[in-house]
Design an enzyme around this catalytic site. Structure first.
Site, PDB file in Angstrom:
ATOM      1  N   GLU A  16       0.855  -1.199   0.000  1.00  0.00           N
ATOM      2  CA  GLU A  16       0.000   0.000   0.000  1.00  0.00           C
ATOM      3  C   GLU A  16       0.886   1.243   0.000  1.00  0.00           C
ATOM      4  O   GLU A  16       1.874   1.302   0.726  1.00  0.00           O
ATOM      5  CB  GLU A  16      -0.885  -0.011   1.256  1.00  0.00           C
ATOM      6  N   ARG A 107     -15.895   3.273   3.645  1.00  0.00           N
ATOM      7  CA  ARG A 107     -16.728   4.391   4.098  1.00  0.00           C
ATOM      8  C   ARG A 107     -15.878   5.645   4.250  1.00  0.00           C
ATOM      9  O   ARG A 107     -16.289   6.733   3.854  1.00  0.00           O
ATOM     10  CB  ARG A 107     -17.367   4.046   5.455  1.00  0.00           C
ATOM     11  N   TYR A 143     -11.548  -5.548  10.346  1.00  0.00           N
ATOM     12  CA  TYR A 143     -10.873  -5.091  11.563  1.00  0.00           C
ATOM     13  C   TYR A 143     -10.701  -6.250  12.550  1.00  0.00           C
ATOM     14  O   TYR A 143     -11.637  -6.603  13.270  1.00  0.00           O
ATOM     15  CB  TYR A 143     -11.694  -3.941  12.190  1.00  0.00           C
ATOM     16  N   HIS A 147     -13.873  -2.686  14.581  1.00  0.00           N
ATOM     17  CA  HIS A 147     -13.781  -1.282  14.175  1.00  0.00           C
ATOM     18  C   HIS A 147     -14.005  -0.419  15.403  1.00  0.00           C
ATOM     19  O   HIS A 147     -14.814  -0.746  16.271  1.00  0.00           O
ATOM     20  CB  HIS A 147     -14.831  -0.980  13.084  1.00  0.00           C
ATOM     21  N   LYS A 163     -21.349  -6.460   4.092  1.00  0.00           N
ATOM     22  CA  LYS A 163     -20.467  -5.890   3.054  1.00  0.00           C
ATOM     23  C   LYS A 163     -20.099  -6.975   2.035  1.00  0.00           C
ATOM     24  O   LYS A 163     -20.068  -6.717   0.838  1.00  0.00           O
ATOM     25  CB  LYS A 163     -19.227  -5.307   3.746  1.00  0.00           C
TER      26      LYS A 163
END
Ligand code: FAD
Length: 288
Positions: A16, A107, A143, A147, A163
């Site tokens: 990333e 989100r 997570y 979360h 999701k």
């Protein structure tokens, strides 16, 4: 190429990167990218601002640059909370133009200074929206320690299932330092019927301020052995960097030995650290 297909072939290994701050040149990221591409990860994901910092155009440019290299597949992060459906459609049109088909649907964090646009409330709303608009590969975030806003772990897993049902075909985890927390999460996800591949998010901690910032942002727990190592070397930057790299390598070795679907390395745009870790673990990557 759709990233989801890779999980059927091997343990996926990805990086990333993030766009530079407004004050730095994009060329510094391009130089880092060249070095990262040379390490031949399966894909490189590019973070995208949830709104406010104005780097979204740069994120698209960086993803395009990766695509143009023809060496590595890009994945663009796409947070929805501060965007309207029309704005997200514009981004999708831009992705189509650039041939980018892999999206991490998010989100985004809620910024108290920016009132959310309310057209998308959760990442699952964005997943459904993108799914209806075209043939994209859609990933979601997860997570291992829950979360930060979730009522509890059960509720968070329940929401994660929504999701996946909306169309997220693989997941990338928040960073963690305690592999047992990840294994407990994997088990809960499996019991809940979440059967898509889950990549483990690994962040090599290489300086002290990074630890404090990351932990306050995401609430990852710090195992005693991690704290001991970080405290021992906190005033020796070179030793701290090497200890952080060694800790990340140990985490990855254990994860691969336990059959993890993939490793997502938060490189923090540090090609040197990414290279040391990649070289240490590349022979362990399993092909199916
Ligand atoms: P969601 O999946 O929507 O979950 C958010 C919260 O809502 C959770 O507590 C969840 O349990 C709850 N929830 C979800 N659905 C429902 C429902 N139907 N009913 C009730 N509650 C629900 N942020 C950025 O701005 N840019 C980035 O590039 C970026 N990259 C990231 C990459 C990774 C791998 C990860 C793990 C995070 C990234 N983030 C990024 C941060 C992310 O945007 C935040 O963690 C954000 O707070 C949550 O995003 P999400 O997509 O997981 O949200």
């Amino acid at each position: 190429m759709k990233i989801r297909e890779l999980f059927d072939q091997k343990t996926v290994f990805s990086f990333e990167v993030f766009p530079p701050k407004k004050t730095s040149s994009i060329d510094t990221v391009y130089k880092t990218l060249e070095e990262l591409e040379g390490l031949t990860p399966d894909f490189i994901s590019v973070t995208f601002s949830a709104g406010g910092s104005g780097n979204s155009a740069l994120a698209l440019d960086i993803a395009s640059k990766i695509k143009e290299s023809n060496a590595v597949e890009p994945m663009i992060h796409l947070p929805c909370i501060n965007y309207s459906r029309a704005e997200i459609s514009e981004v999708l049109a831009e992705l189509d133009k650039r041939g980018i088909e892999n999206i991490l649907a998010l989100r985004g964090d809620i910024n108290p200074d920016i009132p959310p646009k309310k057209e998308f409330r959760y990442a699952s709303d964005l997943v459904s929206f993108i799914r209806e608009r075209g043939d994209y590969d859609i990933a979601g975030a997860c997570y291992p320690e829950g979360h930060i806003e979730a009522e509890d772990m059960v509720a968070d897993i329940h929401n994660l299932k929504r999701k996946v049902e909306a169309g997220a075909s693989h997941l990338i985890s928040q960073l963690f330092f305690d592999n047992d927390a990840f294994y407990r999460f994997q088990e809960k996800a499996q019991i809940a019927g979440i059967d898509v591949p889950i990549e483990a998010g690994i962040m090599p901690v290489t300086n002290k301020s990074q630890i404090e910032r990351m932990v306050s942002m995401c609430g990852a727990s710090l195992p005693a052995k991690f704290v001991k190592v970080m405290q021992k070397y906190e005033n020796n930057p070179e030793a701290l960097r090497d200890a952080g790299i060694a800790y990340a390598i140990n985490q990855i070795v254990d994860l691969i030995a336990n059959g993890v679907d993939g490793i997502h390395l938060y490189t923090m745009n540090n090609a040197y650290v990414a290279r040391r870790i990649t070289e240490a673990v590349s022979s362990l990557i399993e092909r199916k």
